[in-house]
Design a protein around this motif. Structure first.
Motif, PDB file in Angstrom:
ATOM      1  N   PRO A  18      25.588 -13.509  -2.565  1.00 41.25           N
ATOM      2  CA  PRO A  18      24.841 -13.947  -3.973  1.00 41.25           C
ATOM      3  C   PRO A  18      23.768 -12.603  -4.284  1.00 41.25           C
ATOM      4  O   PRO A  18      23.455 -11.854  -3.127  1.00 41.25           O
ATOM      5  CB  PRO A  18      24.086 -15.125  -3.611  1.00 41.25           C
ATOM      6  N   CYS A  19      23.534 -12.259  -5.453  1.00 41.33           N
ATOM      7  CA  CYS A  19      22.644 -11.343  -5.675  1.00 41.33           C
ATOM      8  C   CYS A  19      21.893 -11.564  -6.962  1.00 41.33           C
ATOM      9  O   CYS A  19      22.557 -12.330  -7.844  1.00 41.33           O
ATOM     10  CB  CYS A  19      23.281  -9.845  -5.957  1.00 41.33           C
ATOM     11  N   ASN A  20      20.761 -10.945  -7.252  1.00 38.78           N
ATOM     12  CA  ASN A  20      20.141 -10.949  -8.400  1.00 38.78           C
ATOM     13  C   ASN A  20      20.615 -10.303  -9.665  1.00 38.78           C
ATOM     14  O   ASN A  20      21.157  -9.284  -9.293  1.00 38.78           O
ATOM     15  CB  ASN A  20      18.417 -10.699  -8.266  1.00 38.78           C
ATOM     16  N   LYS A  47      14.195 -16.604 -14.477  1.00 41.76           N
ATOM     17  CA  LYS A  47      12.872 -15.823 -14.864  1.00 41.76           C
ATOM     18  C   LYS A  47      13.368 -15.265 -16.181  1.00 41.76           C
ATOM     19  O   LYS A  47      14.467 -14.356 -16.334  1.00 41.76           O
ATOM     20  CB  LYS A  47      12.350 -14.887 -14.010  1.00 41.76           C
ATOM     21  N   LEU A  48      12.691 -15.713 -17.285  1.00 38.23           N
ATOM     22  CA  LEU A  48      13.044 -15.292 -18.634  1.00 38.23           C
ATOM     23  C   LEU A  48      11.596 -14.435 -19.033  1.00 38.23           C
ATOM     24  O   LEU A  48      10.639 -15.129 -19.301  1.00 38.23           O
ATOM     25  CB  LEU A  48      13.235 -16.271 -19.765  1.00 38.23           C
ATOM     26  N   VAL A  68      23.078 -14.925  -8.724  1.00 38.80           N
ATOM     27  CA  VAL A  68      24.388 -15.227  -9.247  1.00 38.80           C
ATOM     28  C   VAL A  68      25.236 -15.423  -7.927  1.00 38.80           C
ATOM     29  O   VAL A  68      24.963 -14.719  -6.944  1.00 38.80           O
ATOM     30  CB  VAL A  68      25.189 -14.448 -10.097  1.00 38.80           C
ATOM     31  N   HIS A  69      26.016 -16.275  -7.805  1.00 39.53           N
ATOM     32  CA  HIS A  69      26.807 -16.441  -6.437  1.00 39.53           C
ATOM     33  C   HIS A  69      27.834 -15.793  -6.298  1.00 39.53           C
ATOM     34  O   HIS A  69      28.056 -15.511  -4.861  1.00 39.53           O
ATOM     35  CB  HIS A  69      26.708 -18.229  -6.369  1.00 39.53           C
ATOM     36  N   ASN A  70      28.570 -15.416  -7.321  1.00 38.72           N
ATOM     37  CA  ASN A  70      29.752 -14.695  -7.138  1.00 38.72           C
ATOM     38  C   ASN A  70      30.139 -14.346  -8.607  1.00 38.72           C
ATOM     39  O   ASN A  70      29.625 -14.312  -9.400  1.00 38.72           O
ATOM     40  CB  ASN A  70      31.213 -15.521  -6.483  1.00 38.72           C
TER      41      ASN A  70
END
Length: 91
Positions: A18-20, A47-48, A68-70
């Protein structure tokens, strides 16, 4: 002389999940944009933040940051935001 674009042509972005990820979301009104994001990601942690408004005030953009996971997850969110009736554009 070879350019950066020449070297990147045909290559796909490689991410470790996962990554931001940050989506820039553009709509006509801030409240409509915020509600659209809620519709798409539901209760998912995010976060918006405010980004820009057009000179005429016709459009507003915000940055949506979330984990996001993938690849499928990242694309699903992008597509769902893009298809939402209150969203004008997603980058």
């Amino acid at each position: 002389m070879e350019t950066l674009n020449d070297r990147l042509e045909g290559k796909q972005l490689e991410l470790e999940y996962p990554c931001n990820w940050c989506y820039k979301v553009i709509a006509s009104e801030k409240e409509a944009l915020q509600n659209a994001v809620k519709d798409v990601i539901n209760e998912r942690l995010h976060k918006l933040t405010d980004s820009n408004s057009s000179k005429t005030g016709k459009y507003v953009s915000m940055n949506l940051d979330l984990l996001v996971h993938n690849e499928d997850d990242r694309k699903f969110i992008y597509d769902a935001l893009k298809k939402h009736q209150d969203i004008k554009m997603v980058l």
